[in-house]
Design a protein around this motif. Structure first.
Motif, PDB file in Angstrom:
ATOM      1  N   PHE A 410       0.733  -1.408  -0.116  1.00  0.00           N
ATOM      2  CA  PHE A 410       0.210   0.172   0.157  1.00  0.00           C
ATOM      3  C   PHE A 410       0.489   1.783   0.007  1.00  0.00           C
ATOM      4  O   PHE A 410       2.096   1.594   0.533  1.00  0.00           O
ATOM      5  N   HIS A 411       0.127   2.482  -0.406  1.00  0.00           N
ATOM      6  CA  HIS A 411       1.073   3.370  -0.320  1.00  0.00           C
ATOM      7  C   HIS A 411       0.973   4.626  -0.201  1.00  0.00           C
ATOM      8  O   HIS A 411       0.552   5.197   2.001  1.00  0.00           O
ATOM      9  N   SER A 412      -1.072   5.465   0.478  1.00  0.00           N
ATOM     10  CA  SER A 412      -1.266   6.434   0.812  1.00  0.00           C
ATOM     11  C   SER A 412      -2.825   6.002   1.595  1.00  0.00           C
ATOM     12  O   SER A 412      -2.489   7.103   2.854  1.00  0.00           O
ATOM     13  N   SER A 413      -2.950   4.731   0.931  1.00  0.00           N
ATOM     14  CA  SER A 413      -4.304   4.961   1.879  1.00  0.00           C
ATOM     15  C   SER A 413      -4.168   2.895   1.912  1.00  0.00           C
ATOM     16  O   SER A 413      -3.539   2.364   1.568  1.00  0.00           O
ATOM     17  N   LEU A 414      -5.025   2.298   2.775  1.00  0.00           N
ATOM     18  CA  LEU A 414      -4.901   1.038   2.854  1.00  0.00           C
ATOM     19  C   LEU A 414      -6.586   0.132   4.023  1.00  0.00           C
ATOM     20  O   LEU A 414      -7.278   1.015   4.386  1.00  0.00           O
ATOM     21  N   ASN A 415      -7.491  -0.254   2.692  1.00  0.00           N
ATOM     22  CA  ASN A 415      -8.612  -0.339   3.110  1.00  0.00           C
ATOM     23  C   ASN A 415      -8.495  -1.888   3.330  1.00  0.00           C
ATOM     24  O   ASN A 415      -7.550  -2.859   2.677  1.00  0.00           O
TER      25      ASN A 415
END
Length: 477
Positions: A410-415
């Motif tokens: 992931f980079h800027s967000s994690l779902n």
């Protein structure tokens, strides 16, 4: 139905029977067990009171690797003993109190977590270590004094997810016994405190053994009690034994139960006192049927901590090192092996073997000597007891995949999706710092803003509503 017993009407007859027919006589030809390996750090200072650099021994396994724990004045040390001839320190955890005032530490395992306490110092804390990612890393998920900061010993009733604290101290006062819910392993919740156990009002509980709500309480100079804690608001006495109601009574220190629940071995921590072997096969007639003596001068030997398998009693016997007894015939136990960890002169103090942990899958024994450190000794059996075993790599990663985590990396967000069975979410850095924490209500999906997280490896922990830990590594690019 379990009944509270009246001891007095059979005490004197029982004493005579035990004294004349069931005293254990030492076999001078007992074999010395085989030493496999040792670990010691000579830079660790001894305590001011007893010069013990070390204290308790414990053990667990993760991903088929075996680990021993030994407490010290510094804190506690996780030693990889998978290759027992080449033990090495995997990591060390500094205690809240970390100096020569420390004498006692204690450890227990629950659902891939190690619980650690200390009985000295106002800076001490309850420490909870997540070991699920060993051998790569382990990290403290709890290191606080809000519930208590000192406890002499602890015990976990695994099936009930409850932590018992013996001789607990917090900012409000001192308590003989504490009880905590650890359904969420990293977030203990106080249930209650206790000091009345049938006809015993305990100044403190020194140690305890608990299985399925039945607690065996060693109450120091106040005696011994067996209590039913199935109703935590009104625990019921099942059996009590006061000082001088049994032969060789003294400071009621500790004890352990066999897996079948029919034999209990109890130690009074007094010089010249043997261990007592209880027959629990008939709850209406609980009785001491024999005694265990060390392979040495019985007027000076002093027992410390007994642990039991189906067949053997493993005793840390201070100056007399490790002593192993066959207790299959509880009426006539036999000493079958020993290992002399200590060369200290017995001057009626407290030195030598403090603790033993005999429940590793290999059958090897972890022995903690107060002055000499950790000994790995070849045991006589593969024990029948449940093993403290955390197997995160296969079973648990399959379960975490039921909950969707994306994108990976992931980079800027994690779902994270499919959270109906998840109670809380935690993310830790690779060095154990808590980065993110969220206790869920009814959400089935969340998005975590990770734009300010550094690149690297993180540990995602999901705690289910049933208290199970699901854990895996995630990577931020």
């Amino acid at each position: 139905m379990k009944k509270i017993l009246n001891w007095n009407d059979r005490f004197y007859v029982g004493c005579l029977i035990v004294f004349f027919s069931n005293i254990f006589y030492v076999n001078a030809q007992v074999p010395q067990l085989k030493l496999l390996g040792r670990w010691n750090d000579p830079t660790i200072i001894g305590s001011a009171q007893y010069n013990n650099a070390y204290n308790e021994a414990y053990g667990f396994t993760v991903n088929n690797r075996e680990y021993g724990i030994i407490g010290s004045t510094y804190g506690w040390h996780i030693i990889d003993v998978t290759e027992p001839k080449k033990p090495f320190e995997r990591m060390r955890i500094k205690g809240g109190t970390s100096n020569e005032s420390v004498i006692h530490r204690d450890f227990r395992y629950h659902k891939c977590h190690i619980y650690a306490v200390c009985d000295e110092g106002s800076a001490s804390t309850l420490q909870i270590l997540d070991v699920s990612q060993l051998p790569d890393t382990a990290f403290l998920v709890y290191d606080k004094k809000e519930l208590f900061y000192r406890s002499h010993n602890i015990y976990v009733d695994e099936n009930k997810s409850r932590l018992y604290t013996s001789a607990e101290k917090n900012d409000q006062g001192f308590y003989a016994l504490g009880l905590y819910d650890i359904s969420n392993p990293s977030k203990p919740v106080l249930i209650d405190h206790y000091n009345k156990f049938g006809n015993i009002i305990a100044n403190h509980v020194h140690d305890c053994f608990v299985r399925n709500d039945t607690a065996y309480l060693n109450c120091g100079n106040d005696g011994f009690a067996i209590m039913d804690f199935s109703d935590v608001k009104n625990p019921k006495p099942l059996y009590t034994l006061k000082p001088n109601e049994y032969q060789f009574s003294g400071y009621n220190h500790s004890g352990w139960l066999t897996p079948d629940g029919k034999t209990y071995v109890m130690a009074d921590e007094n010089h010249g006192s043997p261990l007592k072997v209880f027959d629990l096969s008939n709850w209406s007639n609980i009785k001491i049927v024999s005694h265990l003596w060390a392979n040495s001068d019985t007027s000076k030997c002093i027992p410390h901590n007994p642990l039991l398998s189906c067949k053997y009693a493993y005793i840390a016997y201070y100056y007399n090192g490790l002593q192993v007894f066959n207790i299959e015939d509880k009426n006539k136990p036999t000493l079958i092996g020993y290992y002399p960890t200590s060369t200290e002169f017995n001057d009626l103090s407290y030195e030598g073997a403090w603790g033993v942990y005999p429940f590793l899958p290999s059958g090897n024994l972890i022995v903690a000597d107060m002055q000499k450190g950790m000994f790995i000794v070849e045991g006589p059996e593969k024990v029948c007891n449940p093993v403290n075993q955390c197997g995160i790599s296969s079973n648990r990663n399959e379960k975490i995949n039921v909950t969707q985590v994306f994108p990976v990396p992931f980079h800027s967000s994690l779902n994270i999706k499919n959270l109906a069975k998840i109670r809380s979410i935690e993310v830790y850095s690779s060095i154990g710092s808590l980065i993110y924490n969220n206790t869920l209500d009814t959400q089935d999906e969340i998005e975590v803003n990770t734009s300010d997280w550094k690149e690297g490896v993180y540990i995602l922990r999901l705690i289910t509503k049933g208290g199970e830990l699901l854990s895996e590594k995630i990577i931020r690019l």
